[in-house]
Motif scaffolding. Sequence first.
Motif, short mmCIF file in Angstrom:
data_model
loop_
_atom_site.label_atom_id
_atom_site.label_comp_id
_atom_site.label_asym_id
_atom_site.label_seq_id
_atom_site.Cartn_x
_atom_site.Cartn_y
_atom_site.Cartn_z
N LEU A 226 38.49 33.57 38.31
CA LEU A 226 39.39 32.91 39.25
C LEU A 226 38.63 31.80 39.96
O LEU A 226 37.45 31.96 40.28
CB LEU A 226 39.92 33.88 40.30
N SER A 227 39.28 30.70 40.22
CA SER A 227 38.70 29.65 41.05
C SER A 227 39.86 28.76 41.50
O SER A 227 40.94 29.27 41.79
CB SER A 227 37.63 28.86 40.28
N LYS A 228 39.69 27.48 41.55
CA LYS A 228 40.74 26.52 41.95
C LYS A 228 41.50 27.00 43.19
O LYS A 228 40.98 26.87 44.30
CB LYS A 228 41.69 26.25 40.79
N SER A 229 42.67 27.61 43.03
CA SER A 229 43.50 27.92 44.19
C SER A 229 43.11 29.20 44.91
O SER A 229 43.72 29.54 45.93
CB SER A 229 44.97 28.00 43.78
N ILE A 230 42.08 29.93 44.45
CA ILE A 230 41.75 31.17 45.14
C ILE A 230 41.34 30.90 46.58
O ILE A 230 41.61 31.69 47.49
CB ILE A 230 40.68 31.99 44.38
N GLY A 231 40.68 29.76 46.84
CA GLY A 231 40.24 29.43 48.20
C GLY A 231 41.40 29.02 49.10
O GLY A 231 41.26 28.98 50.32
N GLY A 232 42.50 28.64 48.49
CA GLY A 232 43.71 28.36 49.26
C GLY A 232 43.85 26.94 49.76
O GLY A 232 44.92 26.34 49.67
N TYR A 233 42.75 26.38 50.25
CA TYR A 233 42.83 25.09 50.94
C TYR A 233 42.25 23.96 50.09
O TYR A 233 42.13 22.84 50.53
CB TYR A 233 42.06 25.19 52.26
N GLY A 234 41.86 24.28 48.88
CA GLY A 234 41.30 23.25 48.01
C GLY A 234 39.81 23.05 48.17
O GLY A 234 39.25 22.11 47.63
N MET A 235 39.17 23.98 48.91
CA MET A 235 37.72 23.89 49.00
C MET A 235 37.11 24.88 48.00
O MET A 235 37.72 25.88 47.65
CB MET A 235 37.28 24.18 50.43
N PRO A 236 35.87 24.59 47.55
CA PRO A 236 35.31 25.35 46.43
C PRO A 236 35.16 26.85 46.69
O PRO A 236 34.67 27.26 47.74
CB PRO A 236 33.93 24.71 46.22
N MET A 237 35.59 27.62 45.73
CA MET A 237 35.41 29.08 45.76
C MET A 237 35.76 29.61 44.37
O MET A 237 36.61 29.06 43.67
CB MET A 237 36.34 29.73 46.80
N ALA A 238 35.09 30.66 43.97
CA ALA A 238 35.38 31.28 42.68
C ALA A 238 35.04 32.76 42.72
O ALA A 238 34.21 33.20 43.52
CB ALA A 238 34.59 30.59 41.56
N LEU A 239 35.71 33.51 41.88
CA LEU A 239 35.46 34.95 41.72
C LEU A 239 35.33 35.30 40.24
O LEU A 239 35.99 34.68 39.40
CB LEU A 239 36.63 35.79 42.29
N THR A 240 34.53 36.29 39.98
CA THR A 240 34.53 36.92 38.65
C THR A 240 34.87 38.39 38.86
O THR A 240 34.20 39.06 39.64
CB THR A 240 33.15 36.79 37.97
N LEU A 241 35.91 38.85 38.21
CA LEU A 241 36.35 40.24 38.33
C LEU A 241 36.03 40.97 37.03
O LEU A 241 36.18 40.39 35.95
CB LEU A 241 37.86 40.30 38.56
N PHE A 242 35.63 42.22 37.13
CA PHE A 242 35.39 42.98 35.89
C PHE A 242 35.50 44.46 36.16
O PHE A 242 35.37 44.92 37.30
CB PHE A 242 34.03 42.65 35.27
N LYS A 243 35.74 45.18 35.11
CA LYS A 243 35.87 46.63 35.22
C LYS A 243 34.55 47.23 35.71
O LYS A 243 33.47 46.75 35.35
CB LYS A 243 36.27 47.21 33.86
#
Lengths: 424, 424, 424, 424
Positions: free
Chosen positions: A272-289
């Motif tokens: 996940l990235s792009k809109s995860i931060g909500g406001y258009g500032m940089p942020m990303a997640l990696t999700l895994f089992k």
Amino acid sequence: MTTFKPTTIEPTIFESLESEVRSYSRQWPTVFETAKGAWLRDEDGKEYLDFFAGAGALNYGHNNPVLKKALIEYIAGDGITHSLDMATVAKRRFLETFAMKVLEPRGLDYKVQFPGPTGANTVEAALKLARKVTGRESIINFTNAFHGMTLGALSVTGNAFKRAGAGIPLVHTTPMPFDNYFDGVMEDFHWFERVLDDSGSGLNRPAAVIVETVQGEGGVNVARPEWLRALADLCSRRGILLIVDDVQMGCGRTGPFFSFEVAGIEPDIVTLSKSIGGYGMPMALTLFKPELDVWAPGEHNGTFRGNNPSFVTAQVALEHYWSDDRLEVSTLEKGDKIHAEFSKLADAFDGVTTRGRGLVQGLAFENAESAGKVCQLAFDNGLLTETSGPTDGVVKLLPPLTITDEELDHGLRIIADATATVCS
Amino acid sequence: MTTFKPTTIEPTIFESLESEVRSYSRQWPTVFETAKGAWLRDEDGKEYLDFFAGAGALNYGHNNPVLKKALIEYIAGDGITHSLDMATVAKRRFLETFAMKVLEPRGLDYKVQFPGPTGANTVEAALKLARKVTGRESIINFTNAFHGMTLGALSVTGNAFKRAGAGIPLVHTTPMPFDNYFDGVMEDFHWFERVLDDSGSGLNRPAAVIVETVQGEGGVNVARPEWLRALADLCSRRGILLIVDDVQMGCGRTGPFFSFEVAGIEPDIVTLSKSIGGYGMPMALTLFKPELDVWAPGEHNGTFRGNNPSFVTAQVALEHYWSDDRLEVSTLEKGDKIHAEFSKLADAFDGVTTRGRGLVQGLAFENAESAGKVCQLAFDNGLLTETSGPTDGVVKLLPPLTITDEELDHGLRIIADATATVCS
Amino acid sequence: MTTFKPTTIEPTIFESLESEVRSYSRQWPTVFETAKGAWLRDEDGKEYLDFFAGAGALNYGHNNPVLKKALIEYIAGDGITHSLDMATVAKRRFLETFAMKVLEPRGLDYKVQFPGPTGANTVEAALKLARKVTGRESIINFTNAFHGMTLGALSVTGNAFKRAGAGIPLVHTTPMPFDNYFDGVMEDFHWFERVLDDSGSGLNRPAAVIVETVQGEGGVNVARPEWLRALADLCSRRGILLIVDDVQMGCGRTGPFFSFEVAGIEPDIVTLSKSIGGYGMPMALTLFKPELDVWAPGEHNGTFRGNNPSFVTAQVALEHYWSDDRLEVSTLEKGDKIHAEFSKLADAFDGVTTRGRGLVQGLAFENAESAGKVCQLAFDNGLLTETSGPTDGVVKLLPPLTITDEELDHGLRIIADATATVCS
Amino acid sequence: MTTFKPTTIEPTIFESLESEVRSYSRQWPTVFETAKGAWLRDEDGKEYLDFFAGAGALNYGHNNPVLKKALIEYIAGDGITHSLDMATVAKRRFLETFAMKVLEPRGLDYKVQFPGPTGANTVEAALKLARKVTGRESIINFTNAFHGMTLGALSVTGNAFKRAGAGIPLVHTTPMPFDNYFDGVMEDFHWFERVLDDSGSGLNRPAAVIVETVQGEGGVNVARPEWLRALADLCSRRGILLIVDDVQMGCGRTGPFFSFEVAGIEPDIVTLSKSIGGYGMPMALTLFKPELDVWAPGEHNGTFRGNNPSFVTAQVALEHYWSDDRLEVSTLEKGDKIHAEFSKLADAFDGVTTRGRGLVQGLAFENAESAGKVCQLAFDNGLLTETSGPTDGVVKLLPPLTITDEELDHGLRIIADATATVCS
């Protein structure tokens, strides 16, 4: 309404000082100053309706007032800004809300990694983890995939022009046909399954498959739910990890929070990235089992993996937009509206077809150049929208999910007029 | 002043939901909430003096009030936040100020690329460009280098643990000895020049050399100016591009704005990130000589390459701190103060040495474990500082450049006491 | 006639001194001493009919008397044995005869390279040349291909077990489906052509395609002439070089001298080895169109590229067997005979099918284990033949082309009996 | 005695039909016909004394009568010629003799692999095995190494011109300085050991080191016994496998059968080819310690790994030449004679130095072009010898070990005269 703009107003420092690599400033030759919701305003006061939304990074619109309020409060109160991967109050709130609003309602049991703030960072982390877990090096990607521009992410990206920029052979990856690549001629995964089965096929056994459920850059190619299910099933049967790259299509772009929900699958790894931060500032997640969480502490890191202002706006966005299903329902309705409008265009003009899911919609032109002309005309009439696909033959719509029906109608009229002009 | 903290206050969601990859939250086991200047405060109100500065991303301190004011105003006024590489007013102001305050006074003629917001992004862009310009694929890096965690950046990073995380062999790079790697036994570049000269050496002819002038992660290894000049000269004579990675050491960390100014060299390509944004929010630049600007539009891109809030704080930081030489002078003075204090410790305790330039300073322990103990004691006494180097044997100091003399003295006393405790 | 062989006669030095890598000595556990025509004799005097012919290296039979006479004369006369790539009388005679008997009658204008004496050497040379000429690195190979065991040749080989032996990831190659890989479901080259056309497919543009017209190791998979023509046409239209690896199928194995003659195509590069030397001693050739001869002197070399005894026997073999079409006609007739016999078996037993061209013929068993049992029974009854294919489910026949009808009948009876025993 | 040779006698079919890659036929522009001992004869009857010996493949001279007799008998008696890795009587005799005459007297406990008949085959097998055993991919090679032209062997070869022929980046290898690379300035292995020790050096941990004890192609660079011992010791302490490539220097070239005997070391893996077959026909061996024999049956193979005529001549050569120490003693004596003669030249002429061990000797010219001129003059006067080294500045002598003192004197006189002519 378009004001006269002599070519001498050209923003010269961009030309003289910025690298030739710049691109959007060429196709939209003006200087933007402010933005709000679905609108941008340039320094001459001209307003542009945004059907582009930061390439999917602005699902909640520009400078969303709910997020803005929380952001200013956080900054004003000297909330910690930069924290690498220290524990912070803002991060805890985000994690709690992400668990409560996103994971738990969907029955998803994922660990959360903050891999650095960009889409490429999360893709790189996902590939590393898949290779570490499996001890294999090869990755399967799909035709017309786009996953990013750092060396690992670029190796699973399809675009030949962007690949060539690497300057070294991009290896360890094998492309497979995306859904409907053969217009239904060949059964899904016939080729992929055959080469996996056949110990003489020459395919290096893959660590993982990486897939977008809808390929945005690739031309708004939509994978059917049954194709995604078959892919997930194939991966599961073969011990291959399934990575869904939801950088552009996640956070509600296709309706539900995750784009893969429509298929009822549960990928091993999600980016996940792009809109995860909500406001258009940089942020990303990696999700895994959880069972894949074999990272040693610090084995992957990055200076900006703890960008707290983004945690704050991300948390508020989840709280505000994902406590009920209103956004999802509205996204699907608006998508239907675009589809209906586009279908009329497809009926009216030869060589025009429509495709999409939720609020990623494409108007495809058999004559690829027409797509660029439509976007050019749209810009002249105050609408931002861009082409995609290997021949740039698809007008791609990514409006903010928060766009109003009136704004949507307004923009669709501009596109309809432009299409009529170009195709008549 | 340290409040009692029972172990049960352990921030459990970080343990239960966040990936095992987290690291700083382990060595500094508390939950931070606010920060200001050189101080962080955790949720229990305990304050920590910061000799770490976001690994070099906070040269102007946490939530610097001058930048904060501009940032809040920009957000409050709905200045555009996310713009990819469109032209914006905020970007123009940044470019103008960067030209006027940084490039022109130093006689540097560089084009500016916005490669994505992280250090890894700018390193990846630099490597791509060097390969594209030269048509060669091989890169020379140095022992104990650190350049980032994406696949391209990782391939030029030395740390074996981090390299192993790639899951594929990292190739196309050859390490060379950094300055003083042999304690003066071998002449500088004897080996490097010999294998370049010798067409039978087996060294693939390199596109570029990538170097840090001071290796922060590598253990505060300082390259002498004459070594850097000899390297620049060698690269120039051989047609090899010289990339200085100034992600951590740029923006005044060693005194002057660019860390290579001390050597009087002009690298072909320069990478900047971390403190360039000023406020600790993601931003990065790639600078290169105009004749190297062979990028095609969009050949390298990234969703967050236009993070305008960072452009705003970056511009104000340049305006405020780089219009005269006061920050540079003060940085060197404070560096001298640390060096003087560390020299006393080196004199007092066996197996302790000192190294550094400007406000990156290291206290090296022959018995590597001692460094970790010193940092642990320092944390217990309210000071954040970390170890570096391949065996983690160096206490690395990266205080904000804006730290006061009193704060600096306070922190140095904590380190002196901790060293005395550990080494006695 | 089979003599009693107690297990204690086991050839112990092979077990104690030779590496575990040995394989044929395990499946045919005896010690061979002499050989003549289609027969081998072991040290106990037991004779074995040879339907294997040195894996295709003995098309003219063991110790062919015509070649043997010339060979002994050459050695007795102190003809030069080892000459690297010096000019020699023996080499000139070979080149003249090769031009006159092979190239000219077929209207083929090829330059001749002596790349080292093995099949792997000629494949390595072909791949190098294709990459040098095109400036591209990627090679297309086919499912179930076998091209050799050195690193370059292995990278285009399909077998997973053999690939794993490399110890490094084998990259720069992408497998495509061989003819009939989908049992006619998908149109030929649909996938290949699509990914070449699509600039977003992620396929690195290939330097060359390497193909066997009949895959011997891969399970006697026969490419139809129209498939080969379509492949040649596709390569020609795309500027991709076509390499036909005729190491096993050349020198008359399928009837005509080159196996691709049946399709009427003219590959850009052709590899020959195995039977080109005539007598089973090492020799190999790489043939290519004159405009591809961009080698610099010595850019590829090898100690044994001038093995003159092989030049002598190669020259006599061409003179003796390729001055008219008798061998070709007889090969096709004998192939028909095998096919007829195998067809009867296929009719008689469920799950048995037949495939082949000329004197490479396969009897395929749906139950793969049966193939091994047939070969085992055949060996017990004095016939050498081996299995092939990814599951070893095909009994592969490669008798000498010079086998008599009686010998052929004798061997076919053994196979028929064994098949009956195994399948009943 | 030199007959007049008009340029029109140029062997035109070599020019018109053979690839431009040919090299020896250019530097020695005549057509050879027969050979015996240390002499070659061209088709015009001109005789050439051979100080080249098939690049080390003819240690026992051309068409050695003892071997020739056995070879003709074997062929005449229809001994099996081609056997892959079946057990044969000829192979058993070879293995028994190799054990008795080579391994046992030297106390060497090696397994024997037949990897295919060329030097490149045995190097490829050695690298594969080292990677399989260790699970690592990286190999250390040395400056100016030559190990062969297939992709794996080429990756550990130093020559830039030959490496460039690969057409892909050659990776997975790192060059280290060969003995005396710095003329004694730097301690042996200082750099190598330092980067192994330093977990931050960026060196991928190697599976193996591959080394020639004397680099023939590299310019007759002789490793001192103490350097080899230190290397073996370093490898042993670090768990890195030591591969000695004895393809050119084995079989008595430097005096003892194995070139590493002088150092008293026992490599983990040894490669042999060139003269192991005795008669100049292709054959190769890979030797390794029994505990490294982890090959699965057939995991590495090759069509010509059972070239029985070579087994026959190899067996007789071992029997005849290695049952006592006469050949070894004579080789050392003749080496001394050359060295003495070369020393006189070195004393007499500026910029001339001498180097070598046993019957590999080099006369090095500071002015590299002189070496080529000396070889040219020598050829004109009936002596074959070639240059080596990265700038081709060394006249390399590799006479047959069986050369007589008179022949040696004759050749040395030609070289002395040529040197005088060139250097005066």
